[in-house]
Design an enzyme around this catalytic site. Structure first.
Site, PDB file in Angstrom:
ATOM      1  N   CYS A 100       3.828  58.940   5.570  1.00 26.45           N
ATOM      2  CA  CYS A 100       2.699  58.502   4.781  1.00 26.45           C
ATOM      3  C   CYS A 100       3.143  58.335   3.326  1.00 26.45           C
ATOM      4  O   CYS A 100       3.393  59.326   2.636  1.00 26.45           O
ATOM      5  CB  CYS A 100       1.576  59.525   4.874  1.00 26.45           C
ATOM      6  SG  CYS A 100       0.208  58.936   3.902  1.00 26.45           S
ATOM      7  N   GLY A 101       3.254  57.091   2.894  1.00 29.91           N
ATOM      8  CA  GLY A 101       3.735  56.804   1.546  1.00 29.91           C
ATOM      9  C   GLY A 101       2.745  57.199   0.470  1.00 29.91           C
ATOM     10  O   GLY A 101       3.140  57.730  -0.577  1.00 29.91           O
ATOM     11  N   HIS A 102       1.455  56.960   0.707  1.00 31.19           N
ATOM     12  CA  HIS A 102       0.490  57.318  -0.343  1.00 31.19           C
ATOM     13  C   HIS A 102       0.498  58.834  -0.546  1.00 31.19           C
ATOM     14  O   HIS A 102       0.348  59.335  -1.660  1.00 31.19           O
ATOM     15  CB  HIS A 102      -0.911  56.772  -0.018  1.00 31.19           C
ATOM     16  CG  HIS A 102      -1.812  57.732   0.707  1.00 31.19           C
ATOM     17  ND1 HIS A 102      -1.873  57.833   2.078  1.00 31.19           N
ATOM     18  CD2 HIS A 102      -2.687  58.661   0.248  1.00 31.19           C
ATOM     19  CE1 HIS A 102      -2.743  58.760   2.425  1.00 31.19           C
ATOM     20  NE2 HIS A 102      -3.267  59.279   1.334  1.00 31.19           N
ATOM     21  N   ASP A 262      -6.917  52.198   5.385  1.00 30.58           N
ATOM     22  CA  ASP A 262      -6.209  52.664   4.191  1.00 30.58           C
ATOM     23  C   ASP A 262      -6.773  51.952   2.965  1.00 30.58           C
ATOM     24  O   ASP A 262      -6.868  50.731   2.934  1.00 30.58           O
ATOM     25  CB  ASP A 262      -4.713  52.368   4.334  1.00 30.58           C
ATOM     26  CG  ASP A 262      -3.874  53.147   3.337  1.00 30.58           C
ATOM     27  OD1 ASP A 262      -4.422  53.613   2.321  1.00 30.58           O
ATOM     28  OD2 ASP A 262      -2.664  53.286   3.582  1.00 30.58           O
ATOM     29  N   GLY A 267       2.027  52.920   1.749  1.00 33.76           N
ATOM     30  CA  GLY A 267       3.447  53.102   1.426  1.00 33.76           C
ATOM     31  C   GLY A 267       4.374  52.845   2.599  1.00 33.76           C
ATOM     32  O   GLY A 267       5.396  52.146   2.456  1.00 33.76           O
ATOM     33  N   SER A 268       4.044  53.397   3.751  1.00 35.50           N
ATOM     34  CA  SER A 268       4.921  53.177   4.915  1.00 35.50           C
ATOM     35  C   SER A 268       4.786  51.741   5.420  1.00 35.50           C
ATOM     36  O   SER A 268       5.733  51.181   5.978  1.00 35.50           O
ATOM     37  CB  SER A 268       4.577  54.176   6.028  1.00 35.50           C
ATOM     38  OG  SER A 268       3.199  54.124   6.331  1.00 35.50           O
TER      39      SER A 268
HETATM   40  O1  LIG Z   1       0.599  55.058   2.550  1.00 34.71           O
HETATM   41  C1  LIG Z   1       0.804  55.302   3.746  1.00 34.71           C
HETATM   42  O2  LIG Z   1       1.917  55.155   4.253  1.00 34.71           O
HETATM   43  C2  LIG Z   1      -0.313  55.874   4.565  1.00 34.71           C
HETATM   44  N1  LIG Z   1      -1.646  55.731   4.043  1.00 34.71           N
HETATM   45  C3  LIG Z   1      -2.562  55.966   5.167  1.00 34.71           C
HETATM   46  C4  LIG Z   1      -1.797  55.419   6.340  1.00 34.71           C
HETATM   47  C5  LIG Z   1      -0.339  55.646   6.020  1.00 34.71           C
HETATM   48  O3  LIG Z   1       0.085  56.835   6.629  1.00 34.71           O
END
Ligand SMILES: O=C(O)[C@H]1NCC[C@@H]1O
Length: 347
Positions: A100-102, A262, A267-268
Site C-alpha cells: 500500500c503506497g499511500h 482509493d 501508490g502501488s
Molecule cells: O496507495 C496504495 O497503494 C493503496 N491505497 C489503497 C489501495 C492501495 O493499497
C-alpha cells in the site's frame, strides 16, 4: 463541575488506540496499541496469522460504527529483516493487502514523528518499511524538526501480461493489462465503458471496475516468483488512457478489495502503471510523471529509477512521491451488550 477528559467511557476488553492520517484523501488508521501479540516468524506469516486469528479486530476498526466502507488500516509489527525499521500489515474492507503506497507515505512520516527511527537526519530520513510484498525504502523530508513529503522505492514491479482479453458480463470482450506493483492490478481505460475517471459517478466506475476484477479473477491465473501469498488480483484501475509520456497529469481511479475506492492516486497502482508504461517503451528511466486521483484530484509523482528482475520477469524499481497529513487520534472501546460492536458495512 469540571469534566474528567482523561477518563475512558464504560467498556469491556482492551482499548484500541489509533492515529489517523490521510494521503491524498485516502485514510490510514495506524494502530498504536490494544492489539494482542501477532505471532509468526515472518511478516507474511504474521499476515496469515491475523487473517486466521484476529480478523474480528480488523472489523472493529475498519467497519462502522468506528470506520466506514472505504477505511484503510495499518498494524505495525516486528520484521524478521535486520535492515527494516518496522514491519507492517495492511487492512481494508475485505482482508489484508500485500502493498500500500499511500500507507507507506503516511507511515514514513509517522515512523519519524513517533521515534520508530533513531536520530532523524535532514534533509531526508530513510525509513525501511517491511511490507508483506517485501522491503520498501521510504525517504522522509525532515527539516527543523518537522516531517514533510515522502518518496519511496517499492519492490520490483513488472508487467505480468498485456492485452489480455477477458469476457466481462454486460460489456463483452474487454482488453486489459495486468501489472504488479507490490500487488496485482488490471488496467483499462474508462473510455472503453463510456466513462471518464474525473467526471463520471463513482458508483458507475465502481460497478465497471468490479466487473472487470471479477472477470480477471475467474479467467486469468496469476503467479508471482516469490510465492502464492502475493499471487492474487487486488483490484482494477480505470485510467484516462494517457499512458504516453506527457508533462500533464494522467488520472486514474483504483477500485480494490471489496469494491473499495482509493481516494489517492494509489501508490502501488502508480508503481504497477509505470512498470507497464516502461515495458511498452512509453517512459524512460528517470522520466517523472504526475498521477492524479480521479476521485479527489490529489497528486503523486512517479518514475522508474532502475532496471531489475523479479524471477523471470524483467522488472523496474519505481519511485513514488506524495504527502500525508495527520487528522487525529482516537481510542476505541467495546461494550458487551452492544449488538453492533463487532462492526457492519452498508453496501
Ligand atoms: O496507495 C496504495 O497503494 C493503496 N491505497 C489503497 C489501495 C492501495 O493499497
Amino acid at each position: 463541575m469540571a469534566m474528567d477528559v482523561t477518563r475512558f467511557p464504560p467498556h469491556e476488553g482492551p482499548v484500541l488506540s489509533v492515529v489517523d492520517m490521510h494521503t491524498g484523501g485516502e485514510p490510514l488508521r495506524i494502530i498504536r496499541s490494544g492489539y494482542p501479540e501477532v505471532m509468526g516468524d515472518s511478516v507474511l506469516a504474521k499476515r496469515r496469522y491475523v487473517r486466521e486469528n484476529l480478523d474480528h479486530l480488523r472489523k472493529v476498526l475498519m467497519f462502522e460504527p468506528r470506520g466506514h466502507y472505504d477505511m484503510y488500516g495499518a498494524l505495525i509489527v516486528q520484521s524478521e529483516i535486520d535492515e527494516a525499521d518496522l514491519g507492517v500489515l495492511f487492512m481494508h474492507n475485505q482482508g489484508y493487502s500485500t502493498m500500500c503506497g499511500h500507507a507507506v507515505i503516511a507511515l514514513g512520516r509517522f515512523a519519524v514523528d513517533y521515534g520508530l527511527v533513531k536520530a532523524p537526519v535532514s534533509p531526508e530520513t530513510k525509513v525501511n518499511i517491511h511490507c508483506p510484498c517485501g522491503l520498501v525504502k521510504a525517504f522522509v523530508e525532515y527539516s527543523n524538526g518537522k516531517t514533510g513529503g515522502v518518496r519511496f522505492h517499492s519492490v520490483p514491479a513488472f508487467a505480468f501480461q498485456t492485452d489480455v482479453t477477458v469476457s466481462v458480463p454486460g460489456h463483452g470482450d474487454v482488453v486489459v493489462d495486468i501489472s504488479y506493483g507490490g500487488a496485482f492490478y488490471a488496467f483499462v481505460s474508462a473510455e472503453r465503458f463510456g466513462l471518464d475517471v474525473r467526471t463520471s459517478r463513482t458508483r458507475d466506475l465502481v460497478d465497471v471496475a468490479t466487473a472487470v476484477t471479477n472477470a480477471v479473477k475467474s479467467q486469468v491465473q496469476l503467479h508471482h516468483p516469490s510465492g502464492p501469498d502475493l499471487a492474487f488480483l487486488y483490484g482494477t484501475i480505470l485510467t484516462d488512457g494517457k499512458d504516453s509520456f506527457s508533462e500533464e497529469p494522467t488520472a486514474n481511479v483504483c477500485v480494490f478489495a471489496d469494491a473499495q475506492v482509493d481516494r489517492s492516486p494509489t501508490g502501488s497502482g502508480v508503481t504497477a502503471r509505470i512498470a507497464l508504461q516502461y515495458h511498452r517503451g512509453l517512459v524512460q528511466l528517470g522520466q517523472s510523471r504526475v498521477f492524479q486521483s480521479g476521485a479527489t484530484g490529489s497528486l503523486f509523482t512517479g518514475k522508474a529509477v532502475q532496471e531489475t528482475r523479479c524471477g523471470d520477469f524483467k522488472a523496474v524499481v519505481v519511485e513514488v512521491a506524495g504527502r500525508a497529513h495527520y487528522t487525529g487520534i482516537s481510542s476505541f472501546v467495546q461494550e458487551s451488550d452492544d449488538n453492533l460492536t463487532s462492526g457492519f458495512l452498508l453496501k
